[in-house]
Structure formats: C-alpha cells, structure tokens
Design an enzyme around this catalytic site. Structure first.
Site, PDB file in Angstrom:
ATOM      1  N   THR A  16      14.234   0.193 -20.946  1.00  0.00           N
ATOM      2  CA  THR A  16      13.522  -0.118 -19.701  1.00  0.00           C
ATOM      3  C   THR A  16      12.066  -0.447 -19.995  1.00  0.00           C
ATOM      4  O   THR A  16      11.504  -1.398 -19.447  1.00  0.00           O
ATOM      5  CB  THR A  16      13.602   1.082 -18.729  1.00  0.00           C
ATOM      6  OG1 THR A  16      14.946   1.545 -18.679  1.00  0.00           O
ATOM      7  CG2 THR A  16      13.161   0.696 -17.341  1.00  0.00           C
ATOM      8  N   ALA A  17      11.446   0.340 -20.887  1.00  0.00           N
ATOM      9  CA  ALA A  17      10.014   0.140 -21.172  1.00  0.00           C
ATOM     10  C   ALA A  17       9.778  -1.236 -21.804  1.00  0.00           C
ATOM     11  O   ALA A  17       8.884  -1.980 -21.398  1.00  0.00           O
ATOM     12  CB  ALA A  17       9.495   1.246 -22.080  1.00  0.00           C
ATOM     13  N   LYS A  81      15.760   4.826  -1.914  1.00  0.00           N
ATOM     14  CA  LYS A  81      15.390   6.243  -2.065  1.00  0.00           C
ATOM     15  C   LYS A  81      14.186   6.510  -1.168  1.00  0.00           C
ATOM     16  O   LYS A  81      13.147   5.860  -1.315  1.00  0.00           O
ATOM     17  CB  LYS A  81      15.046   6.520  -3.538  1.00  0.00           C
ATOM     18  CG  LYS A  81      14.510   7.921  -3.787  1.00  0.00           C
ATOM     19  CD  LYS A  81      14.231   8.151  -5.265  1.00  0.00           C
ATOM     20  CE  LYS A  81      13.511   9.458  -5.492  1.00  0.00           C
ATOM     21  NZ  LYS A  81      13.042   9.626  -6.876  1.00  0.00           N
TER      22      LYS A  81
END
Ligand code: FAD
Length: 506
Positions: A16-17, A81
């Site tokens: 992801t990074a 969320k």
C-alpha cells in the site's frame, strides 16, 4: 547557485505504501521533464496482507489523485466507515461508537459536549452516541455523503472513510501510477550500494542481476525496512511498554448468508489480552485478533479468533509479529521511509495508511534538491516523530481508560502510568471537562472526548457558558439535537442503497 534537482526517484516496495507513493508522486511531479520514478517490488516476498480500515483523510488523498469514488468503491470492493464501534472496552457488556465528524450542533462557539456534561449533571444520562450523526447512522446501517456547504444541516457534521481490500487498492493505484509514467521492476533487492564517503544510497541490485540507480530512495519495504533500518542502521524506538500488543492473527471470511446489511462501521471487541477487529467489505469480512504475546500464546489467540469468527474462513490464519514504535529518523541521508518501513503503531485506530499519506504530503512539502539540506530533513523528522507520539498517546488512552480487571493484561494496562502528554489531557478533562488539541494533532476533540467520556473518565466540570444557560433550556436543546439527528438518520438510505445509487456496488 541552487543545487541540481532530483531526477531519479526509486521506490523499494509495492505494498500500500509503495503504490500510494508512486501514484501521488507521479500525479504531482510526473509532469516535470526529465524525472524518472521507478518502483521495485517482489511478488515472491509479497505484502503484509492486512490493513483495510482507514480514516477520513483518505478521501482527500483519493481526490488529489482525481479518483472517481464510485469506481474506487467497485474496484476495491470498499464499504463506507463512519467510525469504530468499541465493544467491551469500558467494561464487559458496554459498547460505544468513536465517530468521525462532530457531536451535536454549533452552540455559538462553545463545544457542544459542555452542554452534554451539564445535562449529565442534571440527570440526563443519554449516551454521547445519540448526539453524533455518524454514530447513529453507523448503528442504523445508513450512509450519505456529508453536506459540508450547509452548516444548518446535521449532515454537515458527518465525516467518512473507507474499508477496502488493500491488495485491490494497491493494484488500483498501480494502474494509475504506471499510466502516469512510473516504471515497475519485478524482483528481490539483494544488494544496496552506498557512496563510500557520504553513505548515501546510490544503487540497488536485484537477484536477477538488474541494477537500479537513484538519487532519492523511498523505502516502502515493510517491516524489513531494507534501506533505512538494515542498510543505514537507523535505530527503532520501541514503545512496547506503552503498547504491549505485538502480534496479530488474521482470517478473511465470507459474508454472512442471512442477507443482513452491514453497518458502515469497523468493530473492535476487547478480548482477554488484546482485541478483535471486524471489518466488513462488500465481498468479505476481515477478522483479526491483535494480542500481547507477554499475556497470551499464539494457540490461545488463534482459538479465541476462531471462536468469534464472523463468516466462514476463506484462508488459513495469517500470523503477524510487530513492535509498536518508529525509526528515530524516518528520513536519513537520501532515504525516506514510508509505511511499515518507518514505523508501526498497532491498528486500533486505523492510522497506518494515514501515516503513509501524511508522509507523502510532508515529503512533497520538503521535497529535496540534490543538496539534501539537513535543516529540512531534521524538520521532516521532528514533525513525523510528533505525529507518532500524538497517535501513541491516543492509543494508550483506550487501554488506560477501562474498568476491566478480569485479566492480567487489563490489570497491566489499567494501572500503567500514562505518558506525559496523555496525563496532561486526562488531568484537564477531569478538572474542567476541557479538551486541548495540541499542535493540530491528528485526533480532534471529538475523538478524545469520545474515548475519554465513553470509557469512564469523569469530567469534574463544564464550560461556564453552559452553566449560564438555564437548566431547562439545556435539557430542551439536548432533546432537540437528539431529535434532529434521529430524523436526519431516518431519511438517509441504507449503505447498500447508497452504493447502488452511485454505481459503487460490485
Ligand atoms: P508491505 O505491505 O509489507 O509491503 C512491502 C513491500 O516491499 C512488498 O511489495 C514487498 O514485496 C516489498 N519488499 C520487501 N523487501 C523487498 C526486497 N528485498 N526486494 C523487493 N521488494 C521488497 N493500516 C491501516 O491503515 N488500517 C488498518 O486497518 C490496518 N490494519 C493492520 C493490521 C495489522 C495486523 C497490521 C500488521 C497492519 C495493519 N495496518 C493497517 C497497516 C497496513 O497494513 C500497512 O501500513 C500498509 O499495508 C502499508 O504496508 P507497507 O506497504 O509499508 O508494507
């Protein structure tokens, strides 16, 4: 005369990074002529394979990249969320929502919670959740976008984030980054070359013989911290004393077959030596158990998770070890670490992907020339260290503010002497009900209030302005706010209806 600009950026790692960095740098800097961005990743090593819940700042990151939200929701199988539901943290049988957004309505500049505190003193024991549109909509399974331009609408106090399949998100970003000119190189880095005098990294060599030169290296190699930790030897600041959870076991599951709609909330349920997450996506449910190895062995942790699984397992348990803390310098020489290579604070408040995002934003703000000016690097490191510290204190609060005394783990956490920053916040709230948000820290007054007040920290007083308002007027206003929120929630579509309406359903 100014130093020559950087022309070769090398990102090591494609989790992801790595792909967030590649997508953002190529979007912002990609148009610069003569700049090459290369990302190296190893499919054989793979990624950490967890990390699905986020906080509202990610909405801005996606906007910066020009991402269409419906397409993103579909491609990453994402859900919305509105906050985190904390179950059994205060004491067994108790639950509350730490919502995004704000409580109440605007009370002429005085924070709403002071009126709630006065209401409590007058005997109105309505829990804070009833004053949060995020908490109430989350519990009702409803969702709508915030109405930021309309301060009179209760929807203006809503904020949201996503829960997504992190592997899909990385692939989604990869496509964009490659389209913007990023070169992807597959293979395992086995050698790192440094300048003999400066120690700057000059080149990495792969197992297959490929060599990649660079001027700025971004270490996104995960917990290995290949460049910053292993090559440059930057020490790790270990915060296990404050954050004793150091293991996780994760099992993705099928969705329940009842057809019941999911709430747009992450759930965190406190367990004997840690806590369990439940993250509903569109196609599956992420389940995991974070625990402290000093208080529970791997077998018991796995059994605990299996005994409380939501759905049927889609894979065998994934066991992960970590230590809470960060590298003392996240930028050293010409290496900047993003993601797990720079540090990790346990996933209780879903802050890791945000720290990648803020690291990218900070790197762009302090983007170096080939001079690599030390004063800028020091500033970058000081600001990053402060971010970690602020988040750590907020995490510690969750463990400290509890009445649980049913295990050794909870006795350790409850009786731990809090770090200085947290101690000061607790003292302030206990004496006056005030919450001081330091230096624009990540977690707002809403967050601090939510966890302090809902986990049993008692405010000794409230703002004098709330004291001036007649008692019956305070109670009337509180009842009015609850009514406005309940009515707004009842008019919102369910999350599934909303996803379908924007074309975000899979
Ligand atoms: P990784 O995903 O580990 O990627 C590392 C990359 O480096 C991989 O591509 C790998 O192949 C490559 N690599 C490594 N060594 C080499 C080499 N020698 N040569 C070539 N390539 C190499 N964050 C959140 O925001 N929300 C959450 O809900 C959340 N939950 C989490 C739960 C747990 C239990 C854990 C441990 C973390 C969680 N995180 C969460 C954190 C999140 O998973 C990570 O911050 C995020 O995935 C970024 O990881 P990364 O890219 O830094 O590392």
């Amino acid at each position: 005369m100014s130093a020559p600009p950087i022309r070769k950026i090398v990102i090591v790692g494609g989790g992801t990074a790595g792909w967030m960095a590649a997508a953002a740098l190529s979007k912002v800097l990609g148009a610069m002529p003569g700049l090459a961005i290369t990302l190296i990743e190893s499919e054989a090593i793979g990624t950490v394979g967890v990390g699905e819940a986020t906080i509202p700042q990610i909405v801005h990151f996606n906007k910066l990249l020009g991402i269409n939200e419906a397409e993103f929701m579909r491609e990453t199988h994402a859900t919305y969320k509105l906050g985190i539901e904390f179950v059994d943290w205060t004491h067994l049988g108790h639950s509350y929502v730490h919502p995004f957004g704000q409580y109440g309505i605007d009370m002429l500049g005085i924070e709403f919670h002071h009126f709630w505190l006065k209401g409590l003193a007058l005997g109105d024991a309505t829990a804070l959740d009833a004053y949060s549109i995020g908490a109430m909509a989350g519990k009702a399974g409803r969702f709508y976008w915030p109405e930021t331009g309309n301060p009179n609408s209760p929807l203006s106090r809503l904020a949201y984030a996503f829960q997504f399949d992190a592997g899909r998100y990385a692939r989604f970003l990869r496509r964009r980054a490659e389209e913007a000119g990023v070169t992807r190189v597959e293979g395992r880095v086995t050698q790192v070359e440094q300048h003999p005098e400066s120690g700057f990294v000059t080149r990495v060599a792969l197992e297959n013989g490929t060599q990649v030169d660079g001027e700025l290296f971004i270490d996104c190699s995960g917990f290995r911290s290949l460049l910053l930790g292993q090559t440059l030897g930057v020490p790790f600041l270990d915060w296990s004393k404050w954050l004793p959870c150091d293991r996780a076991v994760a099992i993705p599951c099928t969705k329940r077959e009842t057809g019941a709609e999911d709430q747009p909330l992450t759930r965190s349920t406190a367990r004997k030596a840690g806590w369990q997450w439940r993250i509903p996506l569109q196609h599956r449910v992420g389940n995991g158990h974070v625990y402290a190895s000093a208080f529970m062995c791997e077998d018991e942790a796995t059994e605990t998770l299996l005994a409380h699984l939501d759905g049927t397992p889609l894979a065998s348990p994934n066991h992960i070890r970590f230590t809470g803390g960060h590298r003392t310098r996240v930028w050293d020489k010409n290496v900047v670490a993003l993601g797990l290579a720079g540090g990790f604070l346990e996933p209780l408040e879903s802050t890791a992907i945000h720290l990648v995002q803020s690291g990218i934003a900070r790197l762009l703000a302090y983007f170096p020339s080939t001079a690599f000016t030390p004063v800028e690097i020091d500033r970058f490191n000081a600001e990053t260290a402060q971010d970690y510290l602020d988040i750590r204190d907020f995490l510690v609060l969750h463990y400290k503010a509890t009445a649980r005394d049913d295990s050794e783990f909870w006795n350790y956490c409850r009786t731990l002497e809090p770090p200085d920053g947290l101690k000061a916040k607790l003292e302030m709230f206990r004496s006056s009900g005030r919450i001081v948000r330091e230096h624009n820290e990540l977690f707002t007054e809403t967050s601090w209030l939510s966890v302090m007040a809902c986990q049993g920290i008692v405010a000794g007083d409230h703002h004098p302005a709330a004291a001036l308002l007649p008692d019956d007027e305070v109670l009337r206003r509180l009842s009015h706010v609850r009514g406005v929120i309940a009515s707004a929630v009842s008019q919102m579509p369910t999350q599934d209806q909303f996803l379908a309406s924007i074309g975000g359903a899979i």
